[in-house]
Design a protein around this motif. Structure first.
Motif, short mmCIF file in Angstrom:
data_model
loop_
_atom_site.label_atom_id
_atom_site.label_comp_id
_atom_site.label_asym_id
_atom_site.label_seq_id
_atom_site.Cartn_x
_atom_site.Cartn_y
_atom_site.Cartn_z
N SER A 319 0.84 -1.21 0.00
CA SER A 319 0.00 0.00 0.00
C SER A 319 0.87 1.25 0.00
N ARG A 321 0.09 3.92 1.33
CA ARG A 321 -0.03 4.58 2.65
C ARG A 321 0.25 3.51 3.70
N ASN A 326 -5.66 0.29 5.19
CA ASN A 326 -6.67 -0.73 5.52
C ASN A 326 -6.06 -2.12 5.41
N THR A 327 -5.28 -2.30 4.36
CA THR A 327 -4.68 -3.61 4.13
C THR A 327 -3.79 -4.00 5.31
N LEU A 397 -6.60 -2.90 -3.58
CA LEU A 397 -6.95 -3.09 -4.98
C LEU A 397 -6.85 -1.74 -5.68
N ASN A 399 -7.20 -0.16 -9.41
CA ASN A 399 -7.62 -0.44 -10.79
C ASN A 399 -7.74 -1.94 -11.05
N THR A 445 -7.66 -5.38 0.22
CA THR A 445 -8.91 -4.68 0.52
C THR A 445 -9.24 -3.81 -0.69
N PHE A 448 -14.93 -0.70 -3.27
CA PHE A 448 -16.31 -1.05 -3.62
C PHE A 448 -16.83 -2.17 -2.73
N GLU A 482 -12.68 0.48 3.40
CA GLU A 482 -12.57 1.75 4.14
C GLU A 482 -13.31 1.69 5.47
C1 LIG Z 1 -5.58 4.75 -7.46
C2 LIG Z 1 -6.63 3.94 -6.77
C3 LIG Z 1 -7.27 2.94 -7.46
C4 LIG Z 1 -8.26 2.20 -6.82
N1 LIG Z 1 -8.90 1.22 -7.54
C5 LIG Z 1 -9.91 0.55 -6.97
C6 LIG Z 1 -10.61 -0.46 -7.70
O1 LIG Z 1 -10.31 -0.75 -8.84
N2 LIG Z 1 -11.61 -1.10 -7.08
C7 LIG Z 1 -11.97 -0.82 -5.79
O2 LIG Z 1 -12.91 -1.43 -5.28
N3 LIG Z 1 -11.29 0.10 -5.06
C8 LIG Z 1 -10.27 0.78 -5.62
N4 LIG Z 1 -9.58 1.71 -4.87
C9 LIG Z 1 -9.88 1.86 -3.44
C10 LIG Z 1 -8.90 1.08 -2.55
O3 LIG Z 1 -8.72 -0.23 -3.03
C11 LIG Z 1 -9.42 0.96 -1.13
O4 LIG Z 1 -9.65 2.21 -0.61
C12 LIG Z 1 -8.45 0.20 -0.26
O5 LIG Z 1 -9.10 -0.21 0.92
C13 LIG Z 1 -7.25 1.03 0.13
O6 LIG Z 1 -6.38 0.20 0.87
P1 LIG Z 1 -5.13 0.75 1.70
O7 LIG Z 1 -5.67 1.61 2.80
O8 LIG Z 1 -4.53 -0.50 2.21
O9 LIG Z 1 -4.23 1.48 0.79
C14 LIG Z 1 -8.59 2.47 -5.50
C15 LIG Z 1 -7.92 3.46 -4.82
C16 LIG Z 1 -6.95 4.21 -5.43
C17 LIG Z 1 -6.27 5.32 -4.67
#
Ligand SMILES: Cc1cc2nc3c(=O)[nH]c(=O)nc-3n(C[C@H](O)[C@H](O)[C@H](O)COP(=O)(O)O)c2cc1C
Length: 664
Positions: A319, A321, A326-327, A397, A399, A445, A448, A482
């Motif tokens: 990630s 961040r 979240n992950t 996740l 894209n 994580t 959606f 989230e």
């Molecule tokens: C650039 C970008 C692309 C993302 N693409 C998707 C996606 O394709 N499908 C989805 O459900 N969430 C998508 N998200 C949301 C993140 O997967 C989600 O907020 C995740 O929980 C973030 O995890 P983290 O806190 O571990 O980084 C995307 C977020 C970002 C910033």
């Protein structure tokens, strides 16, 4: 009883005197009984026995023919001892508190009332008293009511034997329970927390049977901390932190618990003296000595054995961040679960590493086999990958796929492969350059709510599994990720965290995560429509400038989000058949009117004013938000008049349980 005995001339009375004696005695006993009920709020068996005895005695002397009534007059003392004998013998046989309980409760602090020792001591003393009363009855009866046999001897027995035994016996009992030899401190860890963390190694499944329970330790002072033991299906696991619903909670200074384990202190005595506290199932406390082997040399050997089998887990966290992601929340729990089974874990945060993108020069295949041209962090990481048993890929996740950080890392694994194309099964692939026996776990994580968003990512990992000879032994995929950080969702999130922890245990113990555990993680925390509504509110709140903090902080800054979240976290079980409307009249930074309707086990969120709400809370937005974010204590804020509540106050009291558990 004394007045009765005096008027009845200690059993040497005429029928007329006995009639007066029983009535006066009955009236006095009745007054005493009523006063006790009114002022001390409880009555002892003794009062009930006296009242019953005098009631029966009155009926006896007034209603029965003279031949029969004189029997009571002649043997009233013997009959009284018999009544006391029955009182001390019978209640406990029918599951009621033993005779001595009321008196003992007045002498011992409340915290010990539920301890098995307190019950045992009382039971023994109660049977002891029934013995005394039986002897007194026999003495009085066989001595034909003569003062020597009905007064002197019984008094000597009560004062000379009964009361001293009552004083001495509790200490004697506790000492006898605690006769074991102290344990050599060198067998034990240095701190209370470490001691608890090592308890699963001394766990005795044969003693646990089908016990299913959590034990929470809350150790204060140096070497302390919160540790939760979980016993289920014949195994015991341990984790730092709080258990979800502990059957037993032990609150103790850390060093005291060490001393108890070293057997330098008697646990029962220490509990009686209030040196530590216990909440919950006291029987579980007493079983602990049986459930866990005492630390001995054998246990040290256990430790060494575990040492030899230690599995190495390398987590690659992708990630952007890293530690606020979240992950990471899921990953941490998974790793804790694995650690509880003796695994050694290390996490690499890719965001903090220097990893150049692969430039496809194939130097690592052609010129310097197995060695990349880039001298960044990757050579070190390749060694770590080679040396581990399980690689955990943890990525949000992005894209529909992994993040570019993780993608770059995976591309740079090329030196681990041999360039040749070898057909294995149906497809060609590159064999591994180095002999290996690695497995993979995927943790992800997404934003959606539907799990189908992970389809592409899963597809990629299934390809990696097949081509890279690396079995994928677990997929922890959580949609709506989230929610993991939302303050209001904490209680719902606990379940996900426990499942992730269980996945960590399974992967070490069973070699893979079970399908049930995988499915459990995928279950949406709230329905997709609710998640979408909450997410949209969240973005609007940002766009309108109401929410200003970073998403990673998970702080609630908008009343609408807070109330919508409350409706989503509604605990229908706690509500049962409640039908109510809670109106919020909000002033301060974010003014507005919103209400929550509870009906048919559901809670809905609305804007505006409700018709005839059951409870109206009038509050500045800052106050309720601060309470929700745990920056302010709700009860204290109410006492200080920071917010007002009008209407059904019992609803206000139930808010915590209706919208999450007491703990959240
Ligand atoms: C650039 C970008 C692309 C993302 N693409 C998707 C996606 O394709 N499908 C989805 O459900 N969430 C998508 N998200 C949301 C993140 O997967 C989600 O907020 C995740 O929980 C973030 O995890 P983290 O806190 O571990 O980084 C995307 C977020 C970002 C910033």
């Amino acid at each position: 009883m004394i007045v009765f005995k005096v008027i009845a001339r200690v059993g040497d009375a005429t029928l007329a005197q006995a009639k007066v004696a029983t009535v006066v005695g009955l009236i006095l006993a009745g007054i005493q009984f009523a006063l006790s009920k009114r002022f001390i709020k409880h009555t002892s068996y003794l009062e009930k026995t006296f009242l019953g005895f005098l009631g029966i005695g009155t009926a006896w002397v007034y209603l029965t023919p003279p031949g029969l009534s004189s029997l009571f007059v002649d043997h009233s003392t013997a009959l009284l001892y018999f009544a006391l004998f029955l009182t001390t013998l019978i209640p406990q046989l029918f599951g009621y508190d033993p005779f001595t309980y009321t008196i003992a409760k007045q002498m011992a602090p409340e915290r010990v009332w539920n301890t098995p020792q307190f019950r045992a001591i009382n039971l023994h003393l109660t049977y002891f008293w029934s013995g005394i009363f039986l002897i007194n009855f026999l003495s009085s009866w066989l001595g034909h009511g003569k003062p020597l046999f009905s007064i002197l001897i019984p008094l000597i027995i009560i004062l000379g034997v009964g009361l001293p035994v009552v004083r001495i016996y509790p200490n004697y009992y506790l000492k006898r329970q605690f006769t074991s030899q102290p344990i050599d401190p060198s067998f034990l860890p240095d701190t209370g927390k470490e001691l608890i963390l090592q308890m699963p190694m001394g766990f005795r499944p044969e003693a646990a049977g089908d016990l299913n329970a959590e034990i929470q330790f809350d150790l204060s002072g140096e070497g302390g901390g919160k540790v939760a033991l979980s016993i289920s299906e014949g195994t015991c696991t341990v984790r730092e932190g709080e258990a979800l619903s502990p059957a037993l909670t032990i609150i103790s200074p850390a060093d005291l618990w060490l001393k108890i384990t070293r057997r330098e202190i008697d646990p029962a005595r220490a509990l009686m003296d209030g040196l530590y506290k216990v909440k919950g199932d006291m029987n579980l406390l007493i079983r602990m000595g049986d459930l866990f082997r005492a630390p001995t040399k054998v246990r040290k050997e256990d430790l060494i054995e575990k040492e030899e089998k230690k599995m190495k887990i390398l987590a690659i966290q992708g990630s952007p961040r890293p530690k606020a992601s979240n992950t990471e929340i899921l990953l941490l729990e998974f790793l804790k679960g694995a650690q509880s089974q003796g695994a050694e874990t290390e996490t690499i945060y890719l965001k903090e590493r220097e990893i150049h993108s692969c430039i496809g020069c194939y130097t690592c295949w052609a010129k310097t086999p197995g060695v990349c041209i880039f001298k960044d962090d990757m050579p070190e990481l390749l060694e770590k990958v080679k040396g581990c048993d399980i690689v955990v890929y943890a990525t949000p996740l992005y894209n529909y796929n992994m993040t570019s950080l993780l993608k770059a890392f995976q591309e740079r694994l090329l030196p681990l492969l041999d360039p040749h194309l070898i057909k294995m099964g149906e497809i060609y692939r590159h064999p591994q350059r180095y002999k290996m026996n690695r497995k993979m776990v995927l943790i992800s994580t997404c934003g959606f709510p539907e799990v189908s968003h992970f389809d592409a990512l899963r597809h990629v990992f299934h390809h990696i599994e097949r081509s890279g000879q690396t079995p994928l032994v677990g997929e922890l995929l959580m949609p709506g990720g989230e929610l993991l950080k939302q303050q209001g969702m904490k209680e719902n999130v606990q379940g996900v965290l426990q499942t992730a922890y269980r996945a960590g245990i399974e992967v070490i113990r069973e070699g893979k995560v079970s399908k049930e555990t995988e499915m459990e993680i995928q279950k949406p925390l709230v329905p997709p429509d609710t998640l979408a509504e909450m997410a949209n509110l969240w973005w609007d709140s940002h766009l309108e400038g109401i929410t200003q903090g970073k998403p990673v902080q998970g702080k609630i800054e908008d009343m609408r989000l807070l109330l919508r979240g409350m409706a989503a976290a509604f605990n229908s079980q706690a509500a049962r058949d409640l039908k109510a409307t809670l109106q919020f009249e909000v002033t301060g930074k974010q003014t507005g009117d919103w209400f929550l309707s509870v009906e048919d086990g559901k809670c809905t969120y609305h804007e505006g004013k409700a018709n005839a709400p059951n409870l109206t809370i009038i509050t500045p937005s800052e106050v309720w938000l601060a309470i929700a974010n745990k920056e302010m204590d709700g009860q204290q804020a109410f006492m200080e008049g920071r917010y007002k509540a009008i209407g059904d106050m019992s609803l206000l009291m139930r808010i915590r349980s209706l919208f999450g558990s007491e703990r959240s």
